[in-house]
Write an enzyme that holds these catalytic residues in place. Structure first.
Site, PDB file in Angstrom:
ATOM      1  N   LEU A  21       0.821  -1.213   0.000  1.00 20.34           N
ATOM      2  CA  LEU A  21       0.000   0.000   0.000  1.00 20.34           C
ATOM      3  C   LEU A  21       0.850   1.257   0.000  1.00 20.34           C
ATOM      4  CD1 LEU A  21      -2.775  -1.036   2.550  1.00 20.34           C
ATOM      5  CD2 LEU A  21      -2.948  -0.960   0.057  1.00 20.34           C
ATOM      6  N   GLY A  22       2.079   1.159   0.484  1.00 19.59           N
ATOM      7  CA  GLY A  22       2.952   2.328   0.521  1.00 19.59           C
ATOM      8  C   GLY A  22       4.185   2.047   1.345  1.00 19.59           C
ATOM      9  N   ALA A  23       5.143   2.975   1.273  1.00 20.88           N
ATOM     10  CA  ALA A  23       6.384   2.842   2.038  1.00 20.88           C
ATOM     11  C   ALA A  23       6.838   4.222   2.456  1.00 20.88           C
ATOM     12  CB  ALA A  23       7.461   2.145   1.202  1.00 20.88           C
ATOM     13  N   GLY A  24       7.504   4.299   3.590  1.00 21.09           N
ATOM     14  CA  GLY A  24       8.001   5.567   4.104  1.00 21.09           C
ATOM     15  C   GLY A  24       9.232   5.350   4.950  1.00 21.09           C
ATOM     16  N   MET A  26       9.585   5.097   8.117  1.00 22.91           N
ATOM     17  CA  MET A  26       9.470   4.197   9.255  1.00 22.91           C
ATOM     18  C   MET A  26       9.275   2.745   8.849  1.00 22.91           C
ATOM     19  SD  MET A  26       9.713   5.873  12.145  1.00 22.91           S
ATOM     20  CE  MET A  26       8.836   4.902  13.351  1.00 22.91           C
ATOM     21  N   GLY A  27       8.810   2.500   7.626  1.00 25.21           N
ATOM     22  CA  GLY A  27       8.593   1.115   7.229  1.00 25.21           C
ATOM     23  C   GLY A  27       7.721   0.997   6.001  1.00 25.21           C
ATOM     24  N   VAL A  29       3.899  -0.452   4.404  1.00 29.92           N
ATOM     25  CA  VAL A  29       2.521  -0.819   4.715  1.00 29.92           C
ATOM     26  C   VAL A  29       2.016  -1.790   3.645  1.00 29.92           C
ATOM     27  CG1 VAL A  29       0.191   0.001   5.171  1.00 29.92           C
ATOM     28  CG2 VAL A  29       2.150   1.440   5.764  1.00 29.92           C
ATOM     29  N   LYS A  43       1.505  -2.613   8.927  1.00 25.95           N
ATOM     30  CA  LYS A  43       2.715  -1.801   8.814  1.00 25.95           C
ATOM     31  C   LYS A  43       3.873  -2.512   9.494  1.00 25.95           C
ATOM     32  CE  LYS A  43       4.515   2.844   9.087  1.00 25.95           C
ATOM     33  NZ  LYS A  43       4.169   4.261   9.153  1.00 25.95           N
ATOM     34  N   ASP A 137       1.349  13.797  12.157  1.00 27.11           N
ATOM     35  CA  ASP A 137       1.535  13.748  10.698  1.00 27.11           C
ATOM     36  C   ASP A 137       0.185  13.846   9.986  1.00 27.11           C
ATOM     37  OD1 ASP A 137       3.148  13.731   8.463  1.00 27.11           O
ATOM     38  OD2 ASP A 137       3.191  11.564   8.275  1.00 27.11           O
TER      39      ASP A 137
END
Length: 701
Positions: A21-24, A26-27, A29, A43, A137
């Site tokens: 679903l996504g990445a950032g 912190m880790g 998802v 996550k 956030d």
């Protein structure tokens, strides 16, 4: 939503992963099926955070609080595991469309829809704050538009009210353009910070643009702290409330309870603008058609528990990657071999091996080998030494793969008690997880990458001052000697991430006196336009914030051609033959000392006697690294184990010939003391000439 990568697991905590679903930061998802068949957003936190006990304690506390959070407008945390190798948490999956995507596709929202959106988000934040959390956030990407209303998602960097911040003061957590001034400054954040972020989200929803503009992160952060928001076009009925949300002072902002009164209640009738209901419905329908993927390569590779890795296998793996862990890529210093006594009364000392990892074709690495070797010889010449030292140099070929393999080969040898990371920004970060897993202390002498900013969660210590603290020597030179009225910061977006800390230091955190203006130069652009703008004030100071030598040389040439006459400064990363030709007269801040520094006199004499010349850059830093490691290994009361070395080195300050090694208790970054390891150089005649160490600037310059 993207397919799983070959490096992704197929299962986490009994949940079957289906898609990304996504990445950032912190880790990552994932979309996953729970053991009971429900869809969840799972996550997975980056594994290096699992090495930080403070983070894990905070993660447990915050996930426990989040599981108690009951709100119609948030997504519940269903389960979590702080003890997994990579901690994770699972929330209910709500199919929908992020507000950020909706604004990009369909533009600003009408006032009635924004008002009802504001009512739901204010209610969500009220519930969050009542549960003892601060989101930190709130941004359009974290507002999910579902058919029955919005949801505030992603508590990955949430903070329990009253708890210690995730990073030390001076760091910035959140998303530039939506975070509050206090977040931009890296100071304590409370519920009022979420109110500011909510105001930014609502302004963006009404006007189609964030209130502090677009562009590089540093410029947006600067405007957030120092300039008023762009509120042109706000409707009269919401103007006063949103202006109050965006007050610079947290004390002047309304509470979320007050906002609930101002915005009223959520109206479920046609709450989405025209065209969006169909998009949301289509997005929700995608999940129903998802097939269960085949196991990823990573999961297939670890389907059975791997056998214990022997030293022989690790060495073989190193060799397969082109690194001679014990063969041609390894150098044993003759004076570093174990010393075994002979005859009655002679004692046999144990040997502590210190590895040195870097590209041995690089002169800076070879210089460090020689400097480290002198420290080993001096140690072994002491009659009172408790152990012998030996130095083993391993060639990492200057690559990440070579660095990881070289670190693995060193870690496999129980006699290796520390590793000096002598290599480059590209290679050194790859050795961090390998050394961390082995409990082997990695001492970084030269690399200065933002990828090393989280090493306080590992077994690594950075022995140099970094760009996170700004180019200390030139900043001190400007403030103590030049006293600039105006400084133009040329922010090279070709190195945006690596150069952002420098820009933050001189703008958001105000470490440079006088007025500071930031001129951003896009990655594909030249510096002519920026140089002409600067030349309109030809005596102003210029600070080049970039890390690519060829780009710095181009900037220097453009400034000279435009007729700029003022002081020009940069940091060591710009140094190259091309820059030294173009950058006559520039002042440079470095993290390495010079043979002309009086404190290096004895070391320079020993180096000249052994190698027939003066020590090059970083030789003295490697000399200090060996002595610092030996100091920790011989610490009174210590157990002498390599796993304990980092803790011993953090215990008390230690004075080397290049700097004082003292680490902040919370962040575990090298303290920015006057003797913090910055050195000032001046470009003259095509070479960088040493001028002074940081604590002498203003007295001798």
């Amino acid at each position: 939503m993207d397919q799983l990568l070959a490096t992704d697991p197929s299962w986490v905590g009994g949940h079957r992963l289906v898609a990304r679903l996504g990445a950032g930061g912190m880790g990552v998802v994932y979309l996953a099926r729970s053991p009971h068949g429900a869809w969840v957003a799972l996550k997975v936190i980056r594994s290096e955070y699992a090495e930080d006990p403070d983070f894990l304690a905070r993660f447990r506390r915050e996930t426990e609080l989040a599981t108690r959070l009951s709100s119609r407008w948030t997504v519940p945390v269903l389960t979590a595991d702080a003890d997994a190798r990579s901690p994770w948490l699972a929330t209910a999956y709500v199919p929908g469309l992020p507000l950020s995507e909706a604004l990009a596709l369909h533009g600003p929202w009408p006032v009635p829809q924004v008002r009802t959106l504001a009512a739901a988000l204010a209610a969500a934040l009220d519930d969050v704050h009542r549960a003892g959390l601060v989101h930190r956030d709130v941004k359009p990407a974290n507002v999910l538009l579902a058919a029955d209303g919005p949801r505030l998602i992603d508590f990955g960097i949430a903070l329990a009210v009253g708890a210690t911040a995730l990073t030390a003061d001076g760091s910035v957590i959140g998303s530039p353009g939506y975070l509050s001034p206090e977040q931009a400054r890296g100071t304590t954040v409370g519920p009022a910070g979420d109110v500011f972020s909510l105001g930014c989200v609502l302004v963006h929803s009404l006007t189609g643009r964030p209130p502090f503009g677009a562009g590089g992160a540093a410029a947006v952060l600067y405007r957030t702290v120092h300039e008023e928001p762009d509120l042109a076009g706000l409707p009269r009925e919401l103007d006063a409330a949103l202006r109050a949300c965006l007050a610079k002072s947290a004390d002047e902002r309304p509470t979320v309870a007050r906002l609930r009164d101002l915005f009223g209640s959520f109206d479920s009738r046609s709450w989405l603008p025209g065209g969006l209901p169909a998009v949301v419905a289509e997005r929700a329908g995608r999940v129903l058609d998802l097939p269960v993927p085949e196991p990823t390569e990573l999961s297939a590779a670890v389907a059975d528990p791997p056998p214990a890795t022997s030293r022989r296998r690790l060495i073989a793996a190193s060799a397969a990657l082109g690194v001679g862990a014990l063969g041609g890529g390894t150098a044993w210093w003759q004076w570093g071999r174990p010393r075994t006594g002979s005859g009655a009364g002679k004692r046999t000392l144990p040997t502590r091996v210190i590895g040195l990892l870097g590209d041995r074709s690089n002169e800076a690495v070879r210089s460090q080998e020689r400097g480290a070797g002198i420290a080993v010889a001096e140690h072994n010449g002491r009659a009172d030494r408790p152990f012998d030292l030996a130095l083993r140099a391993v060639d990492d070929r200057g690559t990440a793969a070579g660095s990881a393999a070289g670190a693995a080969g060193l870690a496999a040898d129980p006699d290796v008690h520390a590793v000096i990371g002598a290599g480059s920004n590209e290679a050194v970060p790859a050795a961090v997880p390998v050394c961390t897993k082995a409990g082997l202390c990695l001492l970084v002498t030269r690399a200065d990458s933002t990828r090393l900013n989280v090493v306080h969660t590992t077994s690594t210590l950075v022995l140099r001052a970094t760009r996170t603290a700004g180019p200390g020597a030139v900043l001190r030179y400007l403030n103590r000697v030049v006293h600039p009225q105006r400084t133009a910061v040329v922010y090279d977006l070709a190195d945006e991430e690596e150069s952002l800390p420098t820009v933050q230091i001189v703008t958001v955190h105000g470490h440079l006196d006088g007025r500071v203006d930031v001129l951003e130069v896009a990655a594909g652009d030249g510096f002519g336009a920026a140089a002409r703008d600067i030349a309109a004030h030809p005596d102003d100071v210029v600070l080049f914030a970039g890390a690519t030598p060829s780009r710095a040389a181009a900037c220097a040439a453009a400034l000279k051609a435009a007729g700029h006459r003022g002081v020009r400064v940069a940091d060591e990363h710009v140094l190259s033959a091309a820059f030294l030709r173009a950058g006559e007269g520039w002042w440079i801040s470095t993290g390495y000392a010079d043979a002309a520094d009086p404190r290096l006199r004895a070391f320079t004499a020993a180096y000249r006697a052994r190698h027939g010349g003066v020590p090059g850059p970083w030789a003295a830093e490697a000399y200090d690294a060996v002595r610092f490691a030996a100091h920790g290994l011989a610490a009174p009361g210590g157990d002498g184990r390599r796993e304990s070395l980092r803790a011993e080195l953090l215990r008390a300050p230690w004075q080397g010939i290049t700097r004082r090694f003292s680490y902040e208790s919370q962040s575990q970054y090298l303290e920015t003391t006057p003797d913090g390891g910055w050195f000032l150089y001046h470009v003259e005649g095509g070479r960088a000439r040493f001028v002074a160490r940081q604590d002498a600037i203003g007295r001798s310059t």
